[in-house]
Enzyme design. Structure first.
Site, short mmCIF file in Angstrom:
data_model
loop_
_atom_site.label_atom_id
_atom_site.label_comp_id
_atom_site.label_asym_id
_atom_site.label_seq_id
_atom_site.Cartn_x
_atom_site.Cartn_y
_atom_site.Cartn_z
CG ASP A 1 -2.27 0.60 0.93
OD1 ASP A 1 -2.37 1.46 0.04
OD2 ASP A 1 -3.26 0.22 1.60
CD GLU B 1 -3.37 -0.50 -2.84
OE1 GLU B 1 -3.90 0.58 -2.57
OE2 GLU B 1 -3.92 -1.60 -2.65
CD1 TRP B 2 4.06 4.67 -8.03
CD2 TRP B 2 5.19 2.88 -8.73
NE1 TRP B 2 5.23 5.11 -8.60
CE2 TRP B 2 5.94 4.03 -9.03
CE3 TRP B 2 5.70 1.64 -9.08
CZ2 TRP B 2 7.17 3.97 -9.68
CZ3 TRP B 2 6.92 1.57 -9.72
CH2 TRP B 2 7.65 2.74 -10.00
N PRO B 3 0.28 3.69 -8.76
CG PRO B 3 -0.86 2.56 -10.44
CD PRO B 3 0.22 2.37 -9.43
CG LEU B 4 -4.81 4.65 -5.07
CD1 LEU B 4 -6.08 5.25 -5.64
CD2 LEU B 4 -5.13 3.51 -4.11
CE1 TYR B 5 -2.32 6.19 -0.78
CE2 TYR B 5 -2.00 4.15 -1.99
CZ TYR B 5 -2.53 4.83 -0.91
OH TYR B 5 -3.25 4.15 0.03
CG ASP C 1 -9.81 0.77 -0.83
OD1 ASP C 1 -8.80 0.86 -1.54
OD2 ASP C 1 -9.76 0.47 0.38
#
Length: 427
Positions: A170, A203-207, A231
């Site tokens: 995460d 979850e790299w691109p999400l952040y 999510d």
């Protein structure tokens, strides 16, 4: 635990000030080449259904504990999930003790995991399954447990020694984009250095999205799959928002997906409380079209036979797991109908037609077969099978013909088209 706005995200990333960490040697010197996730990962993940329930005194059957994962592993074998392709039993956040041990290693909560993760991994492996675990690139996990910043090598080695087979990593509590990107890269290299085969779920691109467009070519070099959006919740609004984001950004993300690296739209919530039957069909059909990891988050001890049949549908899973490894895309949207398609191996195609209306009854939709699969899906003819909502052999169609379907509100009709040449090969 993901963040819904840039302000919330900044609140997390600025919550902690990181000490200087000189760990970034060799970054970019090698790419992820672990031979894993050649088709989208399939399994079970606790988060959406069980969240961060750590109260085993009041809720012993639904708290995050060794018992929960052992029960799920047992059911995955006895109830046919393993045979259908679901092989990973994945732990999400809240499994840890509040502090690392005296040697700086992560440790499981001793009350909830009395045998530790090693014993749980042994049990899962004894069932012919694989174990996934959760950690965070920052100083804390999203729920406030110890993060991996400054401990990437020791955490990777700990996971390998425990027998972990997948890491969900995460991105909470990180103070800069550079630390975020470097941390994801470094953990990838650290996992590879252990010599153990560990699927790496990022979850790299999400952040990254709140600040600038992620470099998906680079992300694919380091990750086996990656989350792009918030999510999933057990609600139709959530599933709709994921599908809308994916189709709106498909020019950026579809082309990078393929064997070894996949866009992850998050968990399947089929078999829970928030989706109607037609909406559950839509999630299953579109996750198959999107070549998404199929990670269920539900209670396998209490799932309806109908939901179980849908999740174990071998024809739909075959589309998801197709070895060509091409992600599907939205072909068009017209009159509140979406058409999605996906190229499959042996010149076959999958086509999904989704009714966007949430009022009224079933709608008829006619589609020209010449318009599908870049004009070649049914050229000169094709055999069409409807897979969802119920399986039906629709027969042989000429390239110049059309097909008429009837689609329930919020529902989806999923078809498989096999070309004439492929049909002769079968005969």
């Amino acid at each position: 635990m993901k963040l819904k706005s840039q302000d919330q995200w900044l609140g997390y990333v600025l919550a902690l000030h990181f000490p200087t960490l000189v760990l970034w040697r060799d970054l970019g010197a090698m790419a992820l080449d672990n031979g894993l996730a050649r088709t989208p990962t399939m399994g079970w993940l606790h988060w959406e259904r069980f969240m961060c329930n750590v109260d085993c005194r009041e809720e012993p059957d639904s708290c995050i504990s060794e018992q929960l994962f052992m029960q799920m592993a047992e059911l995955m074998v006895s109830d046919g999930w393993k045979d259908a392709g679901y092989e990973y039993v994945c732990i999400d956040d809240c499994w840890m003790a509040p502090q690392r041990d005296s040697l700086g290693r992560l440790q499981a909560d001793p009350q909830r995991f009395p045998g530790g993760i090693r014993r749980l991994a042994n049990y899962v492996h004894s069932k012919g399954l694989k174990l996934g675990i959760y950690a965070d690139v920052g100083n804390k996990t999203c729920a406030g447990y110890p993060g991996s910043f400054g401990y990437y090598d020791i955490d990777a080695q700990t996971f390998a020694e425990w027998g972990v087979d997948l890491l969900k990593f995460d991105g909470c509590h990180c103070d800069s984009i550079k630390h975020l990107a470097d941390g994801y890269k470094y953990m990838s290299l650290a996992l590879n250095r252990t010599g153990r085969s560990i699927v790496y779920s990022c979850e790299w691109p999400l952040y990254m999205w709140p600040f600038h467009k992620p470099n998906y070519t680079k992300i694919r070099q380091y990750c086996n799959h990656w989350r792009n959006f918030a999510d999933v919740y057990d609600s139709w609004e959530s599933v709709k928002s994921i599908l809308e984001w994916t189709s709106s950004n498909q020019e950026k993300i579809v082309k990078v997906a393929g064997p070894g690296g996949w866009n992850d739209p998050d968990m399947l919530v089929i078999g829970n409380f928030g989706l109607s039957w037609d909406q559950q069909i839509t999630q299953m059909a579109l996750w198959a079209i999107m070549a998404a990891p199929l990670l269920m988050s539900n209670d396998l001890r209490h799932i309806s036979p109908q939901a179980k049949t849908l999740l174990q549908d071998k024809d739909v899973i075959a589309i998801n797991q197709d070895p060509l490894g091409k992600q599907g895309y939205r072909l068009r949207k017209e009159n509140n109908i979406e058409v999605w398609e996906r190229p499959l191996s042996n010149l076959a195609w999958a086509v999904a037609m989704r009714n966007l209306q949430e009022i009224g009854g079933p709608r008829s939709y006619i589609i020209s077969l010449a318009s599908l699969g870049q004009g070649v899906a049914c050229n000169p003819g094709c055999f069409i099978t409807q897979l969802l909502p119920v399986k039906m052999q629709l027969g042989f169609y000429e390239w110049t013909s059309s097909i008429k379907t009837r689609i329930n509100p919020t529902g989806t009709v999923l078809l498989r088209l096999e070309g004439k040449n492929r049909l002769h090969q079968k005969a």
